[in-house]
Design a protein around this motif. Sequence first.
Motif, PDB file in Angstrom:
ATOM      1  N   TYR A  51     -54.947  10.750  11.218  1.00  0.00           N
ATOM      2  CA  TYR A  51     -54.900  12.209  11.106  1.00  0.00           C
ATOM      3  C   TYR A  51     -55.378  12.582   9.705  1.00  0.00           C
ATOM      4  O   TYR A  51     -54.631  12.527   8.730  1.00  0.00           O
ATOM      5  CB  TYR A  51     -53.493  12.753  11.361  1.00  0.00           C
ATOM      6  N   LYS A  52     -56.672  12.871   9.624  1.00  0.00           N
ATOM      7  CA  LYS A  52     -57.311  13.360   8.398  1.00  0.00           C
ATOM      8  C   LYS A  52     -57.124  12.440   7.191  1.00  0.00           C
ATOM      9  O   LYS A  52     -57.039  12.916   6.056  1.00  0.00           O
ATOM     10  CB  LYS A  52     -56.811  14.777   8.084  1.00  0.00           C
ATOM     11  N   ARG A  53     -57.025  11.120   7.430  1.00  0.00           N
ATOM     12  CA  ARG A  53     -56.923  10.154   6.338  1.00  0.00           C
ATOM     13  C   ARG A  53     -57.837   8.957   6.592  1.00  0.00           C
ATOM     14  O   ARG A  53     -57.388   7.827   6.715  1.00  0.00           O
ATOM     15  CB  ARG A  53     -55.477   9.683   6.178  1.00  0.00           C
ATOM     16  N   PRO A  54     -59.150   9.202   6.662  1.00  0.00           N
ATOM     17  CA  PRO A  54     -60.045   8.079   6.953  1.00  0.00           C
ATOM     18  C   PRO A  54     -60.023   6.997   5.881  1.00  0.00           C
ATOM     19  O   PRO A  54     -60.253   5.830   6.185  1.00  0.00           O
ATOM     20  CB  PRO A  54     -61.426   8.740   7.054  1.00  0.00           C
ATOM     21  N   ASP A  55     -59.711   7.350   4.638  1.00  0.00           N
ATOM     22  CA  ASP A  55     -59.690   6.360   3.563  1.00  0.00           C
ATOM     23  C   ASP A  55     -58.660   5.265   3.825  1.00  0.00           C
ATOM     24  O   ASP A  55     -58.969   4.075   3.758  1.00  0.00           O
ATOM     25  CB  ASP A  55     -59.435   7.037   2.213  1.00  0.00           C
ATOM     26  N   ILE A  56     -57.438   5.664   4.165  1.00  0.00           N
ATOM     27  CA  ILE A  56     -56.415   4.645   4.402  1.00  0.00           C
ATOM     28  C   ILE A  56     -56.627   3.958   5.753  1.00  0.00           C
ATOM     29  O   ILE A  56     -56.335   2.775   5.899  1.00  0.00           O
ATOM     30  CB  ILE A  56     -54.980   5.210   4.275  1.00  0.00           C
ATOM     31  N   THR A  57     -57.172   4.682   6.715  1.00  0.00           N
ATOM     32  CA  THR A  57     -57.443   4.081   8.023  1.00  0.00           C
ATOM     33  C   THR A  57     -58.508   2.995   7.892  1.00  0.00           C
ATOM     34  O   THR A  57     -58.391   1.932   8.506  1.00  0.00           O
ATOM     35  CB  THR A  57     -57.864   5.162   9.039  1.00  0.00           C
ATOM     36  N   LEU A  58     -59.531   3.229   7.089  1.00  0.00           N
ATOM     37  CA  LEU A  58     -60.559   2.208   6.873  1.00  0.00           C
ATOM     38  C   LEU A  58     -59.978   0.973   6.192  1.00  0.00           C
ATOM     39  O   LEU A  58     -60.353  -0.157   6.524  1.00  0.00           O
ATOM     40  CB  LEU A  58     -61.718   2.772   6.049  1.00  0.00           C
ATOM     41  N   ALA A  59     -59.045   1.160   5.266  1.00  0.00           N
ATOM     42  CA  ALA A  59     -58.395   0.016   4.615  1.00  0.00           C
ATOM     43  C   ALA A  59     -57.609  -0.800   5.640  1.00  0.00           C
ATOM     44  O   ALA A  59     -57.628  -2.035   5.625  1.00  0.00           O
ATOM     45  CB  ALA A  59     -57.489   0.493   3.481  1.00  0.00           C
ATOM     46  N   MET A  60     -56.925  -0.119   6.561  1.00  0.00           N
ATOM     47  CA  MET A  60     -56.203  -0.816   7.629  1.00  0.00           C
ATOM     48  C   MET A  60     -57.182  -1.600   8.501  1.00  0.00           C
ATOM     49  O   MET A  60     -56.961  -2.771   8.805  1.00  0.00           O
ATOM     50  CB  MET A  60     -55.427   0.172   8.497  1.00  0.00           C
ATOM     51  N   LEU A  61     -58.273  -0.961   8.906  1.00  0.00           N
ATOM     52  CA  LEU A  61     -59.269  -1.625   9.750  1.00  0.00           C
ATOM     53  C   LEU A  61     -59.846  -2.863   9.065  1.00  0.00           C
ATOM     54  O   LEU A  61     -60.047  -3.899   9.708  1.00  0.00           O
ATOM     55  CB  LEU A  61     -60.388  -0.650  10.124  1.00  0.00           C
ATOM     56  N   GLU A  62     -60.106  -2.751   7.775  1.00  0.00           N
ATOM     57  CA  GLU A  62     -60.636  -3.901   7.034  1.00  0.00           C
ATOM     58  C   GLU A  62     -59.634  -5.053   7.022  1.00  0.00           C
ATOM     59  O   GLU A  62     -60.020  -6.219   7.096  1.00  0.00           O
ATOM     60  CB  GLU A  62     -61.030  -3.501   5.612  1.00  0.00           C
ATOM     61  N   SER A  63     -58.341  -4.737   6.914  1.00  0.00           N
ATOM     62  CA  SER A  63     -57.347  -5.815   6.943  1.00  0.00           C
ATOM     63  C   SER A  63     -57.283  -6.442   8.337  1.00  0.00           C
ATOM     64  O   SER A  63     -57.104  -7.656   8.461  1.00  0.00           O
ATOM     65  CB  SER A  63     -55.974  -5.318   6.474  1.00  0.00           C
ATOM     66  N   LEU A  64     -57.447  -5.643   9.382  1.00  0.00           N
ATOM     67  CA  LEU A  64     -57.445  -6.184  10.742  1.00  0.00           C
ATOM     68  C   LEU A  64     -58.647  -7.097  10.994  1.00  0.00           C
ATOM     69  O   LEU A  64     -58.557  -8.043  11.774  1.00  0.00           O
ATOM     70  CB  LEU A  64     -57.437  -5.045  11.767  1.00  0.00           C
ATOM     71  N   ALA A  65     -59.750  -6.830  10.333  1.00  0.00           N
ATOM     72  CA  ALA A  65     -60.954  -7.645  10.501  1.00  0.00           C
ATOM     73  C   ALA A  65     -60.742  -9.079  10.012  1.00  0.00           C
ATOM     74  O   ALA A  65     -61.493  -9.983  10.382  1.00  0.00           O
ATOM     75  CB  ALA A  65     -62.127  -7.007   9.766  1.00  0.00           C
TER      76      ALA A  65
END
Length: 181
Positions: free
Chosen positions: A16-30
């Motif tokens: 919800y309007k926080r792509p910066d932290i969401t991208l950090a989460m996605l990078e950790s999942l990778a």
Amino acid sequence: MKMNNEKLVSIVSVNYKRPDITLAMLESLAKLNYTNFEIILVDNECGEQAFPFEEHYEGSMQLIRSTKNLGFAGGTNLGIRAAKGDYILLLNNDTIVSPDFLSPMVKVLETQETIGMVCPKIYFYDHPNVIQYAGATDINKWTGRGSKIGYANKDNGRFSKSQKTYLGNGACMLVRKEVFK
């Protein structure tokens, strides 16, 4: 996602309007060492200026865009409905995971059929050595509340033993799909 003998885990998260932290989460999942998973990201109230996650994240994910804010529960339910996995991991978008966090949780569900949900020890985002959750006590029949185990303690290993918990933490919980059904 790689196909192998591991059960499929559907990782559901809501932005919800926080792509910066969401991208950090996605990078950790990778970087996960558990390889059979799908990522389902629900972008709440994305509107006309939706963040182009697919342009900034190289991994595979299913992106569900909602034109209105469904809240945490509504967004999560939207993601759960799209999940194909045997297990569903609910994961807050402000969560960074270690590469080895998922395998032990899956192992618990694989080896103990009476358990429907597992949660890992969770640390505060801004204080990675301070515990946010290491389980919870039973709900008090008079107050209607349980207490978080380990809350706000520095991690010295004291809360590293697996144990029964009475309250899961929605920041990160792995649930058998049939529990939702």
